[in-house]
Design a protein around this motif. Structure first.
Motif, PDB file in Angstrom:
ATOM      1  N   ASP A  17      32.893  52.140  36.344  1.00 51.53           N
ATOM      2  CA  ASP A  17      33.101  51.204  37.442  1.00 51.53           C
ATOM      3  C   ASP A  17      32.055  51.494  38.520  1.00 51.53           C
ATOM      4  N   ARG A  20      32.238  57.120  41.722  1.00 52.40           N
ATOM      5  CA  ARG A  20      33.206  58.061  42.306  1.00 52.40           C
ATOM      6  C   ARG A  20      32.615  58.609  43.610  1.00 52.40           C
ATOM      7  N   GLY A  32      29.324  56.218  37.587  1.00 54.86           N
ATOM      8  CA  GLY A  32      29.157  54.768  37.688  1.00 54.86           C
ATOM      9  C   GLY A  32      28.057  54.265  36.772  1.00 54.86           C
ATOM     10  N   SER A  51      33.680  46.099  42.159  1.00 57.59           N
ATOM     11  CA  SER A  51      33.897  47.471  41.695  1.00 57.59           C
ATOM     12  C   SER A  51      34.609  47.541  40.346  1.00 57.59           C
ATOM     13  N   LYS A 125      42.174  56.590  35.784  1.00 55.37           N
ATOM     14  CA  LYS A 125      41.258  56.937  36.869  1.00 55.37           C
ATOM     15  C   LYS A 125      41.338  58.418  37.186  1.00 55.37           C
ATOM     16  N   SER A 129      38.349  56.801  40.535  1.00 53.70           N
ATOM     17  CA  SER A 129      37.368  56.015  39.783  1.00 53.70           C
ATOM     18  C   SER A 129      37.633  56.117  38.287  1.00 53.70           C
ATOM     19  N   SER A 131      35.185  55.708  36.145  1.00 54.66           N
ATOM     20  CA  SER A 131      33.910  56.072  35.520  1.00 54.66           C
ATOM     21  C   SER A 131      34.042  57.354  34.702  1.00 54.66           C
TER      22      SER A 131
END
Length: 280
Positions: A17, A20, A32, A51, A125, A129, A131
């Protein structure tokens, strides 16, 4: 809701995404998307939040079975897209029906593609985040048999016009903000051509005319970020990427401007960069 099942995960496919943020002081990278341009355009096409989480696919080769009707788009590295054998177009929203097989061929230009679903993916998450940062044990790449889950929505068909779709060149002239460490270098032959030797989400190694130091290129560790260009003890360049460490002890040449970094991200081994100071 299960949207897809992974039949072939490709070389490396992860969830990414926006990144972080707020944990670099604790040694946690931003992560990311590697190519923020392709990522941003993807969510824009789909009408998702800026996002939103998407799939980052290295070198293509991923195959998915659609389990629920949804709308997707694919941006980034040029790949052939097949729905049950029928060729589809990148950089536009496409409707996929349950039972269809979605295949992304091997990347032909660039190396990283992005696949997103209109709506929101249901993802785990870590520190706020989704990611994936494998080295930090925050998730892992997809494996065969994994499911992609989400809450799909529908909307109008969107596409990015041809003139705005990027062409991933293998010879780039890149602008950089110069570093305060320039006084450590005996010569500044960095204006020669540097070729990409290898790389991953942490950093890319470029080889070219060695940069010589007056004595040493070692410094007290200081903050670094994606786009920072380090000079290792052999005088070669390391461009830090999305999963870059938060501090480093190599002298730095500068930082690649944000508008050029995504172009470097999409270089294939052997791709060349020519550096130019932004302030000149």
């Amino acid at each position: 809701m299960k949207l897809f099942e992974i039949v072939k995960p490709g070389i490396q496919t992860t969830i990414q995404d926006h990144g972080r943020f707020g944990y670099r002081a604790n040694g946690v990278p931003i992560s990311g998307p590697m190519d923020r341009f392709a990522y941003t355009m993807l969510n824009d096409l789909l009408g998702n939040k800026p996002s939103s989480a998407v799939l980052e696919v290295w070198l293509g080769g991923i195959e998915l079975t659609c389990l629920s009707d949804c709308e997707i788009a694919i941006t980034g590295a040029k790949v052939n897209i097949h729905f049950d054998g029928a060729i589809q177009e990148m950089w536009k929203v496409i409707r996929v029906k349950a039972g269809q097989m979605v295949k992304l061929g091997q990347a032909e230009e660039g190396i990283i593609a992005y696949l997103g679903i209109r709506g929101e993916l249901e993802v785990e998450k870590w520190l706020g985040s989704a990611s994936v940062y494998s080295k930090g044990r925050m998730g892992r790449p997809f494996k065969k048999g994994d499911f992609i889950e989400g809450l799909p929505t529908s909307g109008t068909n969107q596409e990015l016009i041809q003139l705005k779709r990027p062409v991933y060149s293998q010879k780039l002239t890149i602008e950089i903000w110069p570093s305060v460490h320039r006084f450590l270098f005996k010569n500044e032959n960095f204006e020669g051509t540097y070729k990409l030797k290898s790389g991953d989400r942490m950093g890319y190694l470029f080889e070219g005319p060695p940069i010589e130091f007056h004595s040493s290129g070692d410094i007290l560790s200081e903050a670094v970020e994606p786009g920072t260009i380090q000079v290792n003890n052999k005088g070669q360049l390391i461009v830090l990427m999305a999963d870059a460490q938060t501090t480093g002890g190599y002298a730095t040449l500068g930082k690649i401007v944000e508008t050029d970094l995504w172009k470097v991200v999409q270089l294939r081994p052997g791709g060349e960069i020519l550096l130019r100071d932004r302030q000149k």
